[in-house]
Design a protein around this motif. Structure first.
Motif, PDB file in Angstrom:
ATOM      1  N   GLN A 192     -14.730   5.497 -11.947  1.00  0.00           N
ATOM      2  CA  GLN A 192     -14.300   6.116 -13.193  1.00  0.00           C
ATOM      3  C   GLN A 192     -15.477   6.403 -14.117  1.00  0.00           C
ATOM      4  O   GLN A 192     -16.348   5.560 -14.290  1.00  0.00           O
ATOM      5  N   ALA A 193     -15.453   7.575 -14.708  1.00  0.00           N
ATOM      6  CA  ALA A 193     -16.514   7.946 -15.631  1.00  0.00           C
ATOM      7  C   ALA A 193     -15.930   8.750 -16.780  1.00  0.00           C
ATOM      8  O   ALA A 193     -14.808   9.253 -16.689  1.00  0.00           O
ATOM      9  N   TYR A 194     -16.653   8.833 -17.877  1.00  0.00           N
ATOM     10  CA  TYR A 194     -16.202   9.695 -18.971  1.00  0.00           C
ATOM     11  C   TYR A 194     -17.373  10.489 -19.526  1.00  0.00           C
ATOM     12  O   TYR A 194     -18.539  10.117 -19.351  1.00  0.00           O
ATOM     13  N   LEU A 195     -17.018  11.581 -20.179  1.00  0.00           N
ATOM     14  CA  LEU A 195     -18.010  12.433 -20.813  1.00  0.00           C
ATOM     15  C   LEU A 195     -17.554  12.678 -22.244  1.00  0.00           C
ATOM     16  O   LEU A 195     -16.402  13.031 -22.475  1.00  0.00           O
ATOM     17  N   MET A 196     -18.452  12.477 -23.206  1.00  0.00           N
ATOM     18  CA  MET A 196     -18.108  12.770 -24.593  1.00  0.00           C
ATOM     19  C   MET A 196     -18.278  14.269 -24.839  1.00  0.00           C
ATOM     20  O   MET A 196     -19.336  14.829 -24.556  1.00  0.00           O
ATOM     21  N   VAL A 197     -17.262  14.882 -25.371  1.00  0.00           N
ATOM     22  CA  VAL A 197     -17.326  16.330 -25.553  1.00  0.00           C
ATOM     23  C   VAL A 197     -16.375  16.734 -26.675  1.00  0.00           C
ATOM     24  O   VAL A 197     -15.421  16.017 -26.963  1.00  0.00           O
ATOM     25  N   HIS A 198     -16.653  17.855 -27.322  1.00  0.00           N
ATOM     26  CA  HIS A 198     -15.747  18.306 -28.363  1.00  0.00           C
ATOM     27  C   HIS A 198     -14.644  19.165 -27.777  1.00  0.00           C
ATOM     28  O   HIS A 198     -14.840  19.831 -26.766  1.00  0.00           O
ATOM     29  N   ALA A 199     -13.491  19.120 -28.429  1.00  0.00           N
ATOM     30  CA  ALA A 199     -12.307  19.769 -27.882  1.00  0.00           C
ATOM     31  C   ALA A 199     -12.562  21.234 -27.531  1.00  0.00           C
ATOM     32  O   ALA A 199     -12.132  21.713 -26.484  1.00  0.00           O
ATOM     33  N   ASP A 200     -13.305  21.942 -28.371  1.00  0.00           N
ATOM     34  CA  ASP A 200     -13.477  23.371 -28.128  1.00  0.00           C
ATOM     35  C   ASP A 200     -14.490  23.656 -27.015  1.00  0.00           C
ATOM     36  O   ASP A 200     -14.701  24.802 -26.653  1.00  0.00           O
ATOM     37  N   GLN A 201     -15.115  22.619 -26.481  1.00  0.00           N
ATOM     38  CA  GLN A 201     -16.086  22.861 -25.415  1.00  0.00           C
ATOM     39  C   GLN A 201     -15.629  22.316 -24.071  1.00  0.00           C
ATOM     40  O   GLN A 201     -16.412  22.251 -23.123  1.00  0.00           O
ATOM     41  N   LYS A 202     -14.367  21.959 -24.002  1.00  0.00           N
ATOM     42  CA  LYS A 202     -13.903  21.309 -22.777  1.00  0.00           C
ATOM     43  C   LYS A 202     -13.971  22.236 -21.564  1.00  0.00           C
ATOM     44  O   LYS A 202     -14.407  21.827 -20.489  1.00  0.00           O
ATOM     45  N   ALA A 203     -13.536  23.484 -21.737  1.00  0.00           N
ATOM     46  CA  ALA A 203     -13.525  24.388 -20.583  1.00  0.00           C
ATOM     47  C   ALA A 203     -14.948  24.587 -20.064  1.00  0.00           C
ATOM     48  O   ALA A 203     -15.199  24.518 -18.850  1.00  0.00           O
ATOM     49  N   ARG A 254      -9.728  -1.903 -20.628  1.00  0.00           N
ATOM     50  CA  ARG A 254      -9.105  -3.220 -20.609  1.00  0.00           C
ATOM     51  C   ARG A 254      -7.957  -3.245 -19.606  1.00  0.00           C
ATOM     52  O   ARG A 254      -7.839  -4.174 -18.803  1.00  0.00           O
ATOM     53  N   VAL A 255      -7.127  -2.199 -19.642  1.00  0.00           N
ATOM     54  CA  VAL A 255      -5.949  -2.196 -18.778  1.00  0.00           C
ATOM     55  C   VAL A 255      -6.313  -2.092 -17.295  1.00  0.00           C
ATOM     56  O   VAL A 255      -5.699  -2.740 -16.455  1.00  0.00           O
ATOM     57  N   THR A 256      -7.303  -1.267 -16.989  1.00  0.00           N
ATOM     58  CA  THR A 256      -7.665  -1.126 -15.572  1.00  0.00           C
ATOM     59  C   THR A 256      -8.609  -2.234 -15.137  1.00  0.00           C
ATOM     60  O   THR A 256      -8.890  -2.377 -13.959  1.00  0.00           O
ATOM     61  N   GLY A 257      -9.104  -3.009 -16.096  1.00  0.00           N
ATOM     62  CA  GLY A 257     -10.006  -4.097 -15.753  1.00  0.00           C
ATOM     63  C   GLY A 257     -11.307  -3.602 -15.161  1.00  0.00           C
ATOM     64  O   GLY A 257     -11.955  -4.298 -14.391  1.00  0.00           O
ATOM     65  N   GLN A 258     -11.665  -2.359 -15.487  1.00  0.00           N
ATOM     66  CA  GLN A 258     -12.888  -1.792 -14.919  1.00  0.00           C
ATOM     67  C   GLN A 258     -13.667  -1.010 -15.948  1.00  0.00           C
ATOM     68  O   GLN A 258     -13.098  -0.445 -16.873  1.00  0.00           O
ATOM     69  N   LYS A 259     -14.965  -0.975 -15.725  1.00  0.00           N
ATOM     70  CA  LYS A 259     -15.811  -0.235 -16.641  1.00  0.00           C
ATOM     71  C   LYS A 259     -15.699   1.253 -16.335  1.00  0.00           C
ATOM     72  O   LYS A 259     -15.676   1.662 -15.190  1.00  0.00           O
TER      73      LYS A 259
END
Ligand code: ADP
Ligand code: MG
Length: 555
Positions: free
Chosen positions: A222-233, A362-367
């Motif tokens: 699992q990973a995440y990227l910080m991005v603004h709503a108008d730049q998602k596409a 917290r819920v998935t117990g994973q980073k």
């Protein structure tokens, strides 16, 4: 008994079901299967709680197939599922586990398809009936004896069923079932409403709970990227450049967003399609079929439309919009890592959604690790890597087949082989940018979310104000309906609510927002069973005037 099915064989499943499991390729029962199967075989009522992807379908399907009598050509087991997709998926699973049980028939009963053929299959002696509650009630209205012979009842994904407002339908169905039957309930969560049903309709049920530390997420990176709503596409397009995916499902919140993103992806040459609640059932099935066989690689979906999709070649889940709760996050990413394969889940989070991210961890117990948007250099490297990979297998034979042609072309064009190879590359890559300067021109760098923008967001800058003005998105599984009665007709929200509750027989929480305007009103209602509900309300009058509620389409 083979080595492979040893674990299953010890559970007491019918030998012909065992051989089918071997063919499907299961090696060991999952924890919920190991615990639930013996209890169901012993005839107990049961409450089974386990996350998505833990193998709940086989946990009830295998023992039920072992218990039914193929010689009796009448409904013996009823499985209720919240959506058409899930009902079809469960029916397909039953079919695959019963290939070696001659005479066993499975019928799927769900809305959005004609009733005739379903009724015919029921009357022709299907022993296993997999149904959505709304459509089953429609059938019961025509034939109240339909379920008289049922001896096993399964409520699958019971929590989802209640969320979609099926409480009243369930009551009708319980009423139509024989008292002496086995009842089994499976759910990812056990809210009070479900415990209430269990208390009322189950008999001394056994409880099985598989700890929330899910196997699902274990194999999903699992990973995440910080991005603004108008730049998602733009961010999605860039991520796709460097992610090595086979098939991918992208989740968004609204129907419109499925269409927009799918169109943006198609424009870039991806084989992509949208999947949402407005798309007709047969078309939805086709989209999933295409994703399975590779005619599509990307499906952009809302939660409801994607529920139950089981396509093994999905390697990636993109959460383009944040899910509403951690459970639906787990549901979503469970679309990858199917059947023990590895998967990757990527979440696009806006700065204000940081908190939800922590809850998910917290819920998935994973980073969930942070990734940065790939820069032009990474895009270039990735494009070159793909090109190299595509050319590699041709090297062995290309010179033998095309070497002479190369000589002739260099002579006719009067150029060096290097110049010719370069020209061929331009042609082969369809003019794709393959150097840094061009890539930067083609994809202006999406700025990463710096502290300045973040502050502006917190203080409610343009961006946020625009979001607040936008029409509120509908909850999944709900549709808007319109009546021409409004404030000028003396209508208030409570009149409308009262009429729908009384005449429509809906539970209070099945009805969403009600908006009273001067000349009309809007009310949010469950999509499943809508036609039937509107039928019930056909002659309803409010404040002395005919209600005439109709489905309302914004576009
Ligand atoms: P749930 O209903 O708990 O979300 P499913 O029943 O849909 O989970 O199963 C998820 C996936 O795992 C399916 O692809 C199913 O074929 C696979 N599966 C189920 N049981 C086993 C098993 N014992 N071994 C391997 N794969 C399994
Ligand atoms: Mg399930």
């Amino acid at each position: 008994m083979t080595q492979e099915t040893g674990g299953f064989a010890a559970l007491g499943i019918h030998p012909n079901v065992l051989t089918a499991i071997t063919a499907v390729g299961y090696e060991e029962p999952s924890p919920i299967q190991a615990q639930a199967i013996p209890q169901i075989l012993a005839g107990h009522d049961l409450i089974g709680q386990a996350q998505t992807g833990t193998g709940k379908t086989a946990a009830f399907a295998l023992p039920i197939l072992s218990l039914i009598d193929p010689a009796k050509r009448e409904p013996q087991a009823l499985i209720l599922a919240p959506t058409r997709e899930l009902a079809l998926q469960v029916a397909t699973a039953f079919e695959s586990y019963s290939v070696n049980l001659p005479g066993v028939k499975v019928v799927a009963v769900y809305g959005g398809a004609p009733m005739g053929p379903q009724l015919k299959a029921l009357r022709q002696g299907a022993q296993i009936v997999v149904a959505t509650p709304g459509r089953l009630c429609d059938h019961l209205r025509r034939d109240e004896k339909l379920l008289n012979t049922v001896r096993h009842l399964v409520l699958d994904e019971a929590d989802e069923m209640l969320k979609l407002g099926f409480m009243d339908d369930l009551d009708v169905i319980f009423e139509a079932l024989p008292e002496s039957r086995q009842s089994v309930l499976f759910s990812a969560t056990l809210p009070a409403s479900i415990r209430g049903i269990a208390e009322k309709h189950l008999r001394e049920p056994k409880h099985i709970k598989i700890a929330a530390k899910t196997q699902t997420v274990a194999k999903i990176e699992q990973a995440y990227l910080m991005v603004h709503a108008d730049q998602k596409a733009a961010a999605v397009l860039r991520l796709l450049e460097v992610e090595d995916f086979d098939a991918l499902i992208a989740f968004v919140r609204t129907k419109q967003a499925t269409l927009d993103l799918a169109a943006a992806l198609e424009a870039k040459g991806y084989k992509a399609a949208a999947l949402n609640g407005d798309i007709a059932q047969n078309q939805r099935e086709r989209v999933i079929e295409f994703l399975k066989d590779g005619r599509l690689d990307i499906v952009v979906a809302t939660d409801v439309a994607a529920r139950g999709i089981d396509v093994p070649r999905i390697t990636h889940v993109f959460n383009v919009d944040m899910p509403y709760d951690p459970e639906s996050y787990v549901h979503r990413i469970g679309r990858t890592g199917r059947a023990g394969r590895e998967g990757r889940a990527l979440l696009l989070a806006t700065p204000r959604e940081r908190r939800m991210l922590q809850v998910i961890e917290r819920v998935t117990g994973q980073k969930v690790t942070e990734v940065k948007l790939p820069d032009s250099k990474q895009v270039l490297d990735s494009r070159i890597r793909r090109l190299t990979k595509a050319l590699q297998p041709l090297l062995a034979t290309a010179e033998a087949s095309h070497g002479e042609l190369l000589d002739r072309l260099t002579t006719e064009l009067g150029c060096e082989p290097r110049a010719l190879a370069a020209a061929l590359l331009v042609k082969a890559t369809n003019g794709q940018a393959l150097n840094l300067a061009e890539i930067e021109r083609e994809q202006p760098l999406v700025p990463n979310s710096g502290p300045q923008r973040e502050r502006r967001d917190r203080e409610g800058g343009d961006h946020e104000r625009r979001e607040r003005r936008a029409p509120q998105p509908l909850a999944e599984g709900r549709v808007r309906c319109r009546t021409a009665l409004g404030a000028r007709d003396g209508i208030a929200a409570k009149n409308l609510l009262g009429a729908i509750l009384n005449e429509g027989g809906l539970a209070r929480d099945a009805i969403g927002r009600i908006q009273i305007r001067e000349t009309f009103s809007l009310v949010e209602l469950p999509e499943e069973g809508l036609d039937r509900l509107l039928g019930k309300l056909k002659d309803t009058r409010v404040a002395g005037k005919s209600l005439k509620l109709r489905r309302y389409r914004e576009d």
